[in-house]
Design a protein around this motif. Structure first.
Motif, PDB file in Angstrom:
ATOM      1  N   ALA A  59      -2.850   2.726  16.399  1.00 20.84           N
ATOM      2  CA  ALA A  59      -2.563   4.148  16.213  1.00 20.84           C
ATOM      3  C   ALA A  59      -1.750   4.369  14.948  1.00 20.84           C
ATOM      4  CB  ALA A  59      -1.802   4.675  17.432  1.00 20.84           C
ATOM      5  N   ALA A  60      -0.811   3.442  14.654  1.00 27.20           N
ATOM      6  CA  ALA A  60      -0.003   3.560  13.433  1.00 27.20           C
ATOM      7  C   ALA A  60      -0.891   3.462  12.199  1.00 27.20           C
ATOM      8  CB  ALA A  60       1.060   2.468  13.419  1.00 27.20           C
ATOM      9  N   ILE A  61      -1.919   2.569  12.255  1.00 28.85           N
ATOM     10  CA  ILE A  61      -2.836   2.441  11.103  1.00 28.85           C
ATOM     11  C   ILE A  61      -3.598   3.736  10.902  1.00 28.85           C
ATOM     12  CG2 ILE A  61      -4.920   1.262  10.300  1.00 28.85           C
ATOM     13  CD1 ILE A  61      -3.852  -1.267  11.675  1.00 28.85           C
ATOM     14  N   GLU A  62      -4.110   4.322  11.977  1.00 25.75           N
ATOM     15  CA  GLU A  62      -4.887   5.559  11.848  1.00 25.75           C
ATOM     16  C   GLU A  62      -4.042   6.706  11.306  1.00 25.75           C
ATOM     17  OE1 GLU A  62      -6.849   6.605  15.446  1.00 25.75           O
ATOM     18  OE2 GLU A  62      -8.364   5.030  15.273  1.00 25.75           O
ATOM     19  N   SER A  63      -2.751   6.717  11.626  1.00 32.12           N
ATOM     20  CA  SER A  63      -1.896   7.798  11.157  1.00 32.12           C
ATOM     21  C   SER A  63      -1.268   7.490   9.803  1.00 32.12           C
ATOM     22  CB  SER A  63      -0.802   8.071  12.184  1.00 32.12           C
ATOM     23  OG  SER A  63       0.000   6.920  12.342  1.00 32.12           O
ATOM     24  N   GLY A  64      -1.586   6.313   9.215  1.00 31.12           N
ATOM     25  CA  GLY A  64      -1.056   5.935   7.916  1.00 31.12           C
ATOM     26  C   GLY A  64       0.391   5.492   7.954  1.00 31.12           C
ATOM     27  N   GLN A  65       0.922   5.200   9.127  1.00 25.11           N
ATOM     28  CA  GLN A  65       2.329   4.784   9.266  1.00 25.11           C
ATOM     29  C   GLN A  65       2.400   3.264   9.295  1.00 25.11           C
ATOM     30  OE1 GLN A  65       3.509   6.844  12.810  1.00 25.11           O
ATOM     31  NE2 GLN A  65       3.811   8.786  11.751  1.00 25.11           N
ATOM     32  N   PHE A  66       2.144   2.665   8.136  1.00 24.86           N
ATOM     33  CA  PHE A  66       2.090   1.204   8.064  1.00 24.86           C
ATOM     34  C   PHE A  66       3.479   0.566   8.192  1.00 24.86           C
ATOM     35  CE2 PHE A  66      -2.219   0.296   5.867  1.00 24.86           C
ATOM     36  CZ  PHE A  66      -2.863   1.203   6.708  1.00 24.86           C
ATOM     37  N   MET A 121       0.852  -1.194   0.000  1.00 25.92           N
ATOM     38  CA  MET A 121       0.000   0.000   0.000  1.00 25.92           C
ATOM     39  C   MET A 121       0.882   1.236   0.000  1.00 25.92           C
ATOM     40  SD  MET A 121      -2.939  -0.994   2.781  1.00 25.92           S
ATOM     41  CE  MET A 121      -3.914  -2.505   2.625  1.00 25.92           C
ATOM     42  N   ASN A 122       0.518   2.201  -0.849  1.00 28.69           N
ATOM     43  CA  ASN A 122       1.308   3.420  -0.874  1.00 28.69           C
ATOM     44  C   ASN A 122       0.866   4.374   0.226  1.00 28.69           C
ATOM     45  OD1 ASN A 122      -1.010   4.842  -1.822  1.00 28.69           O
ATOM     46  ND2 ASN A 122      -0.548   4.176  -3.908  1.00 28.69           N
ATOM     47  N   GLU A 123       1.602   5.431   0.384  1.00 24.77           N
ATOM     48  CA  GLU A 123       1.349   6.344   1.499  1.00 24.77           C
ATOM     49  C   GLU A 123      -0.028   7.006   1.423  1.00 24.77           C
ATOM     50  OE1 GLU A 123       4.532   9.095   1.785  1.00 24.77           O
ATOM     51  OE2 GLU A 123       6.070   7.564   2.180  1.00 24.77           O
ATOM     52  N   GLU A 124      -0.469   7.397   0.194  1.00 23.38           N
ATOM     53  CA  GLU A 124      -1.779   8.062   0.067  1.00 23.38           C
ATOM     54  C   GLU A 124      -2.897   7.112   0.468  1.00 23.38           C
ATOM     55  OE1 GLU A 124      -2.117   9.572  -3.860  1.00 23.38           O
ATOM     56  OE2 GLU A 124      -0.524  11.066  -3.630  1.00 23.38           O
ATOM     57  N   ARG A 125      -2.808   5.859  -0.027  1.00 20.60           N
ATOM     58  CA  ARG A 125      -3.823   4.882   0.344  1.00 20.60           C
ATOM     59  C   ARG A 125      -3.771   4.620   1.854  1.00 20.60           C
ATOM     60  NH1 ARG A 125      -3.412   0.188  -4.312  1.00 20.60           N
ATOM     61  NH2 ARG A 125      -4.291   1.414  -6.053  1.00 20.60           N
ATOM     62  N   ASN A 126      -2.548   4.516   2.410  1.00 17.48           N
ATOM     63  CA  ASN A 126      -2.415   4.270   3.846  1.00 17.48           C
ATOM     64  C   ASN A 126      -3.078   5.372   4.654  1.00 17.48           C
ATOM     65  OD1 ASN A 126      -0.951   2.055   3.124  1.00 17.48           O
ATOM     66  ND2 ASN A 126       1.069   2.930   3.628  1.00 17.48           N
ATOM     67  N   SER A 127      -2.852   6.620   4.241  1.00 14.43           N
ATOM     68  CA  SER A 127      -3.432   7.760   4.949  1.00 14.43           C
ATOM     69  C   SER A 127      -4.954   7.755   4.833  1.00 14.43           C
ATOM     70  CB  SER A 127      -2.851   9.057   4.393  1.00 14.43           C
ATOM     71  OG  SER A 127      -3.415  10.177   5.031  1.00 14.43           O
ATOM     72  N   ALA A 128      -5.473   7.426   3.631  1.00 15.59           N
ATOM     73  CA  ALA A 128      -6.925   7.392   3.439  1.00 15.59           C
ATOM     74  C   ALA A 128      -7.564   6.285   4.254  1.00 15.59           C
ATOM     75  CB  ALA A 128      -7.240   7.201   1.948  1.00 15.59           C
ATOM     76  N   ILE A 129      -6.898   5.109   4.288  1.00 18.42           N
ATOM     77  CA  ILE A 129      -7.415   3.985   5.079  1.00 18.42           C
ATOM     78  C   ILE A 129      -7.466   4.366   6.550  1.00 18.42           C
ATOM     79  CG2 ILE A 129      -6.840   1.666   5.907  1.00 18.42           C
ATOM     80  CD1 ILE A 129      -5.726   1.109   3.092  1.00 18.42           C
ATOM     81  N   GLY A 130      -6.371   4.991   7.026  1.00 20.54           N
ATOM     82  CA  GLY A 130      -6.321   5.359   8.430  1.00 20.54           C
ATOM     83  C   GLY A 130      -7.385   6.356   8.804  1.00 20.54           C
ATOM     84  N   GLN A 131      -7.606   7.360   7.951  1.00 22.31           N
ATOM     85  CA  GLN A 131      -8.601   8.390   8.258  1.00 22.31           C
ATOM     86  C   GLN A 131     -10.014   7.813   8.280  1.00 22.31           C
ATOM     87  OE1 GLN A 131      -8.045  11.593   5.466  1.00 22.31           O
ATOM     88  NE2 GLN A 131      -5.950  12.071   6.220  1.00 22.31           N
ATOM     89  N   GLU A 132     -10.300   6.921   7.311  1.00 21.42           N
ATOM     90  CA  GLU A 132     -11.645   6.346   7.268  1.00 21.42           C
ATOM     91  C   GLU A 132     -11.908   5.450   8.476  1.00 21.42           C
ATOM     92  OE1 GLU A 132     -14.547   3.806   4.239  1.00 21.42           O
ATOM     93  OE2 GLU A 132     -12.670   4.690   3.495  1.00 21.42           O
ATOM     94  N   LEU A 133     -10.926   4.654   8.838  1.00 27.00           N
ATOM     95  CA  LEU A 133     -11.088   3.781  10.009  1.00 27.00           C
ATOM     96  C   LEU A 133     -11.227   4.601  11.280  1.00 27.00           C
ATOM     97  CD1 LEU A 133      -8.494   0.956   9.210  1.00 27.00           C
ATOM     98  CD2 LEU A 133     -10.990   0.809   9.100  1.00 27.00           C
ATOM     99  N   GLN A 134     -10.431   5.656  11.399  1.00 29.83           N
ATOM    100  CA  GLN A 134     -10.527   6.512  12.577  1.00 29.83           C
ATOM    101  C   GLN A 134     -11.888   7.176  12.677  1.00 29.83           C
ATOM    102  OE1 GLN A 134      -8.158  10.153  12.591  1.00 29.83           O
ATOM    103  NE2 GLN A 134      -7.632   9.813  14.769  1.00 29.83           N
ATOM    104  N   GLN A 135     -12.401   7.646  11.517  1.00 31.26           N
ATOM    105  CA  GLN A 135     -13.709   8.309  11.520  1.00 31.26           C
ATOM    106  C   GLN A 135     -14.805   7.325  11.904  1.00 31.26           C
ATOM    107  OE1 GLN A 135     -14.193  11.675  11.061  1.00 31.26           O
ATOM    108  NE2 GLN A 135     -16.232  11.155  11.832  1.00 31.26           N
ATOM    109  N   ALA A 136     -14.694   6.084  11.385  1.00 26.69           N
ATOM    110  CA  ALA A 136     -15.694   5.062  11.717  1.00 26.69           C
ATOM    111  C   ALA A 136     -15.653   4.748  13.213  1.00 26.69           C
ATOM    112  CB  ALA A 136     -15.434   3.804  10.901  1.00 26.69           C
TER     113      ALA A 136
END
Length: 316
Positions: free
Chosen positions: A39-46, A1-16
């Motif tokens: 916390a690393a997932i939410e911040s996109g730091q996979f 997963m690239n950084e943009e996808r990681n960040s989007a995944i983290g934001q959506e999961l955090q919002q949910a």
């Protein structure tokens, strides 16, 4: 997963999660995934997760925990086949803090594996036992040899003692004769040493002897012009009798060797050095004074004079 996808995944999961009113501790409790990974997932730091395989597994579990369709959620970001199955975390190890550590599960060892792992220990044990057995055999052998040698030595000792006893008896009379001879020899040697010592003492006494020669009187002075003296330090004795006497002793160069008053009944010794070629003595009470050189009495010939002088010239 690239950084943009990681960040989007983290934001959506955090919002949910926030929409559900859940905290990271709640998600950790339900998924058994450590809070720091969540916390690393939410911040996109996979890159802080154990690996790419567990990135997907953790994301699916997180999505399920916040009420999302995990398959649809993953397809949305990765276009993965809907048949992709999340890793079976039931076999993962759960630590004492009740948190799953993914990727830590180990396959149970088979009997053959256990046997192979135990083989080095078995070999070492066998080697140790063999070494102990060898040491025991060697020690036993030495102990037997030492015992036999001790017995032989005991027999030899008894035999030697008997022989020595017989020899001692035969030598006893010879020893008595030898002792008598040695006693006589020792006596003769002692006599010889005594004689030699007496001779040496006589020579020493002769060497220390002083020959005054004839004294000559002139006025209030008596002079001994050729006194034969030993080539060593001499002692002059000044003795006061029937009263005290004042005296002064000087060498031929005029150096005062001693002066003072000798009390009645006392004797004053004065050292005459080897370098002195002669001495002069001034006496304040000649009638009460006696003078000796190396215990050789000096005749002052004072003729009842009170103040008197003595002069000596040495020949060494």
């Amino acid at each position: 997963m690239n950084e943009e996808r990681n960040s989007a995944i983290g934001q959506e999961l955090q919002q949910a999660r926030l929409d559900k009113g859940l905290s990271l501790d709640d998600i950790q409790q339900s998924t058994k995934i450590q809070k720091r990974y969540l916390a690393a997932i939410e911040s996109g730091q996979f890159d802080q997760l154990p690996g790419a395989f567990y990135e997907r597994a953790f994301v699916r579990q997180y999505a399920t925990a916040v009420g999302l369709d995990a398959v649809a959620f993953m397809q949305k970001y990765e276009n993965e086949d809907t048949e992709t199955v999340a890793p079976d975390l039931s076999a993962a190890r759960v630590d004492a803090d009740n948190v799953t550590r993914a990727g830590m599960h180990q396959t149970e060892e088979t009997v053959a594996d256990k046997t192979r792992s135990m083989m080095p220990k078995i070999i070492i044990g066998v080697v140790i036992v063999a070494i102990i057995a060898i040491i025991w055999v060697v020690v036993s052998s030495f102990a037997g040899s030492a015992k036999q040698e001790s017995k032989n030595q005991s027999t030899v000792s008894v035999t030697t003692s008997q022989v020595a006893s017989k020899k001692a008896s035969s030598k006893k009379s010879a020893t008595s004769t030898t002792a008598s001879s040695e006693s006589k020899s020792s006596s003769a040697s002692s006599s010889s040493k005594a004689s030699s010592k007496s001779s040496s003492e006589k020579k020493t006494a002769k060497a220390d002897k002083v020959d005054l020669g004839q004294g000559t009187v002139s006025g209030t002075t008596v002079t001994y012009n050729s006194v034969k003296a030993p080539n060593k330090t001499m002692k002059m004795q000044l003795k006061a009798e029937n009263g005290s006497s004042w005296m002064q002793v000087s060498d031929a160069a005029g150096t005062v060797l001693w002066n003072g008053t000798v009390a009645d009944g006392k004797t004053q010794e004065v050292d005459i050095p080897t370098t002195a070629t002669g001495v002069s003595v001034s006496i304040g009470n000649a009638l009460a004074t006696k003078v000796s050189l190396n215990n050789k009495a000096v005749d002052l010939q004072s003729s009842n004079a009170s103040v008197w002088h003595l002069g000596m010239t040495f020949t060494r």
